[in-house]
Write an enzyme that holds these catalytic residues in place. Sequence first.
Site: not given
Ligand code: CO
Length: 137
Positions: A7, A79, A130
């Site tokens: 994502h 992020h 991440e």
């Molecule tokens: Co995230």
Amino acid sequence: MIGNLNHVALVVDDLDAAVDNWQNMLGATVSEPQPLPEHGVTVVFIDLPNTRIELLEPLGDGSPVSRFLEKHTGGGMHHICLEVTDIIAARDELIEKGARILGNGEPKIGAHGNPVIFMHPSNFHGTLIELEEVQAS
Ligand code: CO
């Protein structure tokens, strides 16, 4: 080491208004808001054919996302999340290669119920990354 883009996360200062935009301007399918007190955010997911967008709104006092909003008025890209199959092995390899892991270095359970870690943005020229452990299907 890395697999799919899981994502892209965008911080917003008004989740309801942002959801309205994504639904009505872009025709996106948006999930119900999910509070994640451990991460200091409320999140919604927007499913795209090849990945997801997450919208993050600050939740509670001292949310890391509140500090982000102080610097980025209205919101912005926060992020990207990349998939790995073994987060402990990935973390150890990254530390070995000189990367900085945020927090105490131990994975937390993320929004999708999988272990996640974050790498310091200085490792990747300003982008917060991440890593999420996703079992190979
Ligand atoms: Co995230």
